[in-house]
Scaffold this motif. Structure first.
Motif, mmCIF file in Angstrom:
data_model
loop_
_atom_site.group_PDB
_atom_site.id
_atom_site.type_symbol
_atom_site.label_atom_id
_atom_site.label_comp_id
_atom_site.label_asym_id
_atom_site.label_seq_id
_atom_site.Cartn_x
_atom_site.Cartn_y
_atom_site.Cartn_z
ATOM 1 N N ASN A 186 0.846 -1.183 0.070
ATOM 2 C CA ASN A 186 -0.024 0.037 -0.023
ATOM 3 C C ASN A 186 0.870 1.103 -0.052
ATOM 4 N N PHE A 187 0.455 2.259 -0.958
ATOM 5 C CA PHE A 187 1.318 3.589 -0.956
ATOM 6 C C PHE A 187 0.534 4.681 -0.643
ATOM 7 N N GLY A 188 1.169 5.472 0.293
ATOM 8 C CA GLY A 188 0.513 6.756 0.580
ATOM 9 C C GLY A 188 1.381 8.029 0.172
ATOM 10 N N LEU A 189 0.755 9.056 -0.255
ATOM 11 C CA LEU A 189 1.249 10.363 -0.365
ATOM 12 C C LEU A 189 1.149 11.495 0.576
ATOM 13 N N PHE A 190 1.865 11.886 1.254
ATOM 14 C CA PHE A 190 1.741 12.885 2.268
ATOM 15 C C PHE A 190 2.648 14.197 1.854
ATOM 16 N N THR A 191 2.079 15.262 2.236
ATOM 17 C CA THR A 191 2.714 16.324 1.761
ATOM 18 C C THR A 191 2.023 17.718 2.522
ATOM 19 N N GLU A 192 2.596 18.741 2.421
ATOM 20 C CA GLU A 192 2.148 20.007 3.092
ATOM 21 C C GLU A 192 2.539 21.118 2.473
ATOM 22 N N SER A 193 1.774 22.428 2.559
ATOM 23 C CA SER A 193 1.905 23.640 2.378
ATOM 24 C C SER A 193 1.450 23.735 0.575
ATOM 25 N N TYR A 194 2.604 23.915 -0.130
ATOM 26 C CA TYR A 194 2.069 23.851 -1.589
ATOM 27 C C TYR A 194 1.878 22.468 -2.213
ATOM 28 N N TRP A 234 -2.070 24.642 0.458
ATOM 29 C CA TRP A 234 -2.517 25.789 -0.331
ATOM 30 C C TRP A 234 -3.273 25.347 -1.456
ATOM 31 N N PHE A 235 -4.554 25.007 -1.529
ATOM 32 C CA PHE A 235 -5.500 24.653 -2.421
ATOM 33 C C PHE A 235 -6.074 25.455 -3.676
ATOM 34 N N ASP A 236 -6.773 26.329 -2.910
ATOM 35 C CA ASP A 236 -7.573 27.358 -3.688
ATOM 36 C C ASP A 236 -7.417 28.731 -3.154
ATOM 37 N N PRO A 237 -6.746 29.445 -4.183
ATOM 38 C CA PRO A 237 -6.580 31.010 -3.775
ATOM 39 C C PRO A 237 -7.803 31.945 -3.551
ATOM 40 N N ASP A 387 -3.454 25.128 14.138
ATOM 41 C CA ASP A 387 -4.550 26.253 14.289
ATOM 42 C C ASP A 387 -3.676 27.444 14.263
ATOM 43 N N ALA A 388 -2.364 27.518 14.600
ATOM 44 C CA ALA A 388 -1.368 28.798 14.983
ATOM 45 C C ALA A 388 -0.856 29.051 13.237
ATOM 46 N N ASP A 389 -0.877 28.272 12.548
ATOM 47 C CA ASP A 389 -0.232 28.616 10.978
ATOM 48 C C ASP A 389 -1.144 29.903 10.621
ATOM 49 N N TRP A 390 -0.303 30.894 10.041
ATOM 50 C CA TRP A 390 -1.014 32.032 9.381
ATOM 51 C C TRP A 390 -0.960 31.707 7.675
ATOM 52 N N ILE A 391 0.005 31.332 7.203
ATOM 53 C CA ILE A 391 0.309 31.320 5.721
ATOM 54 C C ILE A 391 -0.615 30.332 5.204
ATOM 55 N N CYS A 392 -0.954 29.164 5.500
ATOM 56 C CA CYS A 392 -2.005 28.324 4.861
ATOM 57 C C CYS A 392 -2.884 27.871 6.217
ATOM 58 N N ASN A 393 -3.656 28.883 6.670
ATOM 59 C CA ASN A 393 -4.335 28.757 8.138
ATOM 60 C C ASN A 393 -5.470 27.903 8.047
#
Length: 472
Positions: A186-194, A234-237, A387-393
């Motif tokens: 089984n394969f998983g893709l995990f990522t963040e921000s962009y 960051w999904f939808d500007p 919940d403390a992140d601002w850039i991708c809040n």
């Protein structure tokens, strides 16, 4: 400027399938005093050059690691670092971790978030073992992409999220050929921000390639994708630029703007940012999307972020020292670079790859529809946010998940957020319906696993096990 179709044609050409008559070859070479295993993958015409068991970062006895390069074309070298699972590596799933940027190294995740070693609680110049590493439960693969990021080097033809995906697919194909024991895991893709761009598009691309493999349209190995996880993405500007205003005015910690300032920013959003984004959506041109990104940044993101706070953790002043950047100096040490087979000096987030994405307006393009398609495909999906992140809040992320279209949308949106606990201790709130889960993580900035490592490991384990989130 080339359109997306032309760019994809160039990428496809660079990854052209070789003649099936060719065979894989393995050899060994010494370069700058470093011993590399070399694997030439006939099906993709690519080459893996890597070192084995460097002794860097993962020092758990008996746990194997490999690091080095995938050469996908002429002078196109993508760095990877693979760590075997600490527990049951012969049966554990395989997970790929990608940091965002665009153009930021996945060594950030490895050393600051979920890898086998960390400086987060290590005041010295060398890391210590991370007891909450994600390779406790999975075989972990970290990749510096696109080329030019981190330790990757050479010619970079990637200019967008869409044109980045084929190169990562190519790496996985060569990886499976060299390490066939992981093929059917089984394969998983995990990522963040962009990763809010990367995650949906890469998952969708993998699924489309798998379909082509299954009917014989292309030659390749199925990537058994079962899970996708994206934190503070960051999904939808259109939704998330407005959320900068909402979250800055009202969040769990402190107001960053006044009500009057919020009204002014909202006016700018409606009169300038939103129309520019709509033009990007309707035309799809690089110039329109680049203009939208610049407009929204200049009118909203830029001015708000000039206040004295860290955009990755609004509780702290700018230039917050957590998580520490000690790992950068460590990775730039000649002995470390030599041990892991790195052939260039480490760069965390260099400008060149970023600017190529900026020139196509990639940041201003929405991947919400693609995310909906991935959720509809039936894999387990976790969208989470500190919940403390601002850039991708979290306000923007929650606005996005409310718009995901799938069979259980109504039930998901109607469900309340309930406590998420780890061994009886609450660390956030969550809800789930069908194959989609959302988790709002308390007291966490942008890099959730750095702030809440125990909770992050539990959420990762549940998602990669194809389970909806549940408290323990």
């Amino acid at each position: 400027m080339l359109g997306i179709s032309s760019l994809l044609a160039l990428v496809s050409a660079s990854l052209a399938i070789a003649s099936p008559a060719l065979v894989d070859r393995r050899s060994f070479e010494v370069k700058n005093g470093v011993n590399y295993t070399v694997f030439e993958h006939a099906a993709t015409g690519s080459k893996l050059s890597f070192v084995s068991n460097s002794g860097i970062c993962e020092t758990t006895p008996g746990v194997n690691q490999f690091s080095g390069y995938l050469t996908v074309g002429s002078n196109m070298n993508m760095f990877f670092w693979f760590f075997e699972a600490r527990n049951s590596p012969t049966t554990a799933p395989l997970a790929l971790w990608l940091n965002g940027g665009p153009g930021c190294s996945s060594m950030i995740g490895l050393f600051q978030e979920n890898g086998p070693c960390t400086f987060n609680n290590a005041p010295g110049s060398t890391p210590v073992l991370n007891p909450n590493s994600w390779n406790n439960v999975a075989n972990m693969l970290y990749v510096d992409q696109p080329i030019g990021t981190g330790f990757s080097f050479g010619t970079d033809t990637v200019t967008s999220t869409i044109t980045a995906a084929p190169f990562v697919w190519n790496l996985l194909q060569a990886f499976y050929a060299q390490f066939p024991t992981y093929e059917n895991r089984n394969f998983g893709l995990f990522t963040e921000s962009y990763g809010g761009h990367y995650g949906p598009e890469f998952a969708s691309y993998f699924e489309s390639q798998n379909a082509a493999v299954s009917v014989g349209t292309i030659t390749g190995v199925n990537v058994p994708l079962v899970a996708l996880g994206i934190n503070n993405g960051w999904f939808d500007p259109t939704l998330q630029y407005k959320a900068y205003i909402d979250y800055s005015l009202s969040n769990p910690y402190r107001a960053l703007i006044t009500s009057s300032e919020a009204s002014s920013y909202l006016s700018s959003y409606n009169q300038a940012c939103l129309p520019a984004l709509n033009t990007c959506i309707s035309s799809g041109t690089n110039s329109a999307c680049s203009n939208a990104d610049n407009t929204c940044f200049n009118d909203i993101e830029g001015p708000i972020s000039t206040a004295d706070f860290d955009v990755y953790d609004l509780r702290a002043p700018s230039q917050d020292p957590f998580p520490p950047g000690t790992y950068v100096t460590y990775l730039q040490t000649a002995s470390v670079q030599s041990a892991i087979g790195a052939q260039v000096k480490y760069q965390e987030c260099p400008n060149a790859p970023f600017l190529k994405f900026q020139n196509t307006g990639d940041d201003a393009r929405s991947f919400l529809s693609t995310l909906s398609t991935v959720v509809q495909s039936g894999i387990q999906v976790l969208i989470w946010a500190g919940d403390a992140d601002w850039i991708c809040n979290t306000a923007g992320v929650q606005a996005v998940i409310a718009k995901i279209s799938f069979a259980e949308s109504a039930a998901f949106n109607a469900a309340p957020l309930v406590p998420y606990t780890v061994n009886g201790v609450q660390g956030g709130t969550f809800k789930t319906a069908g194959k989609l889960s959302f988790l709002n993580v308390f007291n966490a900035g942008h890099e959730v696993p750095a702030y809440q490592p125990v909770l992050a490991l539990q959420a990762f384990t549940q998602t990669l096990s194809q389970l909806p989130l549940s408290s323990t």
